[in-house]
Design an enzyme around this catalytic site. Structure first.
Site, mmCIF file in Angstrom:
data_model
loop_
_atom_site.group_PDB
_atom_site.id
_atom_site.type_symbol
_atom_site.label_atom_id
_atom_site.label_comp_id
_atom_site.label_asym_id
_atom_site.label_seq_id
_atom_site.Cartn_x
_atom_site.Cartn_y
_atom_site.Cartn_z
ATOM 1 N N ARG A 42 74.354 15.220 15.874
ATOM 2 C CA ARG A 42 75.261 16.153 16.550
ATOM 3 C C ARG A 42 76.046 16.948 15.497
ATOM 4 O O ARG A 42 76.730 16.367 14.648
ATOM 5 C CB ARG A 42 76.248 15.346 17.421
ATOM 6 C CG ARG A 42 77.195 16.207 18.240
ATOM 7 C CD ARG A 42 78.303 15.368 18.859
ATOM 8 N NE ARG A 42 77.888 14.551 19.979
ATOM 9 C CZ ARG A 42 78.014 14.899 21.270
ATOM 10 N NH1 ARG A 42 78.577 16.050 21.584
ATOM 11 N NH2 ARG A 42 77.603 14.091 22.225
ATOM 12 N N ALA A 43 75.936 18.272 15.567
ATOM 13 C CA ALA A 43 76.518 19.103 14.500
ATOM 14 C C ALA A 43 78.041 19.083 14.531
ATOM 15 O O ALA A 43 78.691 19.003 13.490
ATOM 16 C CB ALA A 43 75.997 20.526 14.614
ATOM 17 N N HIS B 199 71.661 30.053 16.503
ATOM 18 C CA HIS B 199 72.429 30.741 17.548
ATOM 19 C C HIS B 199 72.102 32.237 17.553
ATOM 20 O O HIS B 199 72.986 33.092 17.621
ATOM 21 C CB HIS B 199 73.940 30.490 17.358
ATOM 22 C CG HIS B 199 74.239 29.075 16.970
ATOM 23 N ND1 HIS B 199 74.745 28.728 15.740
ATOM 24 C CD2 HIS B 199 74.031 27.912 17.615
ATOM 25 C CE1 HIS B 199 74.856 27.410 15.660
ATOM 26 N NE2 HIS B 199 74.434 26.889 16.787
ATOM 27 N N GLU C 286 68.693 24.371 21.276
ATOM 28 C CA GLU C 286 69.918 23.602 20.989
ATOM 29 C C GLU C 286 70.358 22.795 22.215
ATOM 30 O O GLU C 286 71.529 22.635 22.477
ATOM 31 C CB GLU C 286 71.074 24.490 20.498
ATOM 32 C CG GLU C 286 72.100 23.707 19.680
ATOM 33 C CD GLU C 286 73.264 24.554 19.172
ATOM 34 O OE1 GLU C 286 73.611 25.556 19.805
ATOM 35 O OE2 GLU C 286 73.847 24.180 18.138
HETATM 36 ZN ZN LIG Z 1 73.174 23.389 16.493
#
Ligand SMILES: [Zn+2]
Length: 344
Positions: A69-70, A221, A282
């Site tokens: 998990r970023a 993103h 994502e």
């Molecule tokens: Zn990410």
């Protein structure tokens, strides 16, 4: 084969999340470091099956390039020792998941970055993850301070020893910030997008890729604000007497498709060559809900590529599969090693 190049382990068992909390408290109170949590395979399966695995099945994506998990990397929390301990536990967990579900996931590692500490200290963990655990890439945080941007830009020689190792191991980095401790920013809404846009602009103003012609970055993103402002960036490069962006950056910089509506994907695919776009969703995490305008999950990004009238069948194949194999040179071998096959 549909390769999702951007997934995080966001369905951790509660004991894993509790451990991290205890680890931080122990650091703050200078008390004994807690023992790593004992988590059974069933506890992992129980959370992963109705989340990432269910969506993979439903959406028909074969394999996800999977990392911790970023937002929880938390490089700004504690010190280098804490970051190293936490990173190792997170990467080992990814390795465990890859072993439990070798047909569904391929590992990418978190790095034990810490504000003010040169990233050379991440080299041993990168080597361990690539050589021993079979990971194919890493997530590199351009801002370990968590929203205060205290590190030199990614193009500074500060990062060079780490890049040398990336090149030697043939692994790309996804430019990925963690959670922010700066209240001016929202983690996934602005801090992530700022990180993506900032990294691109750093690359634009430097000769980093003259020094490292084979170094590769994925800007996630959808590249932050970059595709939408492609004209601005081309113009800035021209004013600065830089080469055209295609020549300057597009042998080394790639963008993913974590853009959660059709018009955004359409804009991106009009301005960015299909050779530089990698399929990604994502999921599960950044945006969890269903778009009332379409009736589908925002992060069901396969629909936007499938539904594109701009992309040709050849473009779509590049985005879904062949670009990922090019950007992650270890991926093809790992897919074979793990026995992953296209289901369609
Ligand atoms: Zn990410």
């Amino acid at each position: 084969m549909i390769i999702d190049c951007h997934g995080h382990y966001t369905s951790e068992p509660p004991a894993f999340i509790e451990f991290r909390k205890r680890q931080i408290v122990a650091f703050q109170e200078s008390s004994n470091v807690p023992e790593p949590p004992q988590i059974s395979d069933d506890q992992i399966r129980e959370k992963l099956e109705p989340a990432q695995l269910k969506f993979q099945r439903e959406r028909g994506t074969e394999v996800t390039i999977f990392s911790p998990r970023a937002s929880a990397m938390g490089h700004h929390v504690g010190d280098a020792k804490l970051s190293a301990a936490w990173t190792r536990i997170c990467n080992d967990m990814i390795h465990r998941i890859v072993n439990l579900y070798p047909k569904n996931f391929i590992g990418v590692c978190q790095l034990p970055q810490t504000p003010g500490v040169p990233p050379d200290n991440c080299i041993p963990e990168l080597e361990r993850c690539v050589k021993e655990l079979g990971f194919v890439g890493c997530n590199l945080n351009p801002d370990p301070s968590g929203g205060y941007w205290k590190e030199p830009p990614l193009t500074n020689k500060w990062w060079y020893p780490f890049y040398e190792k990336m090149v030697e191991l043939e692994v790309p980095a996804m430019v990925h910030v963690t959670g922010t401790c700066n209240p001016a920013f929202h983690t996934t809404g602005s801090h992530y997008i700022n990180g993506d846009t900032t990294a691109f602009m750093q690359f634009l103003t430097s000769d980093l890729f003259k020094d490292f012609p084979t170094l590769k970055f994925v800007i996630p993103h959808g590249g932050g604000a970059v595709p939408y402002h492609w004209g601005r960036y081309r113009g800035i490069a021209q004013d600065m007497k830089r080469p055209p962006l295609k020549e300057l950056l597009l042998h080394n910089v790639y963008f993913d498709t974590c853009v959660y509506h059709q018009p955004g994907i359409d804009c991106m695919t009009k301005v960015i060559p299909s050779d530089n776009i990698l399929f990604a969703s994502e999921m599960v995490g950044a945006v969890k809900g269903i778009d009332p305008e379409t009736g589908h999950y925002f992060d069901d990004t396969r629909r936007y590529i499938d539904g594109s009238t701009i992309l040709t069948a050849e473009d779509k194949k590049k985005i879904f599969e062949t670009n990922a194999l090019k950007v992650y040179p270890r991926l093809a071998k790992q897919i074979q090693h793990q026995g992953i096959a296209a289901t369609a």
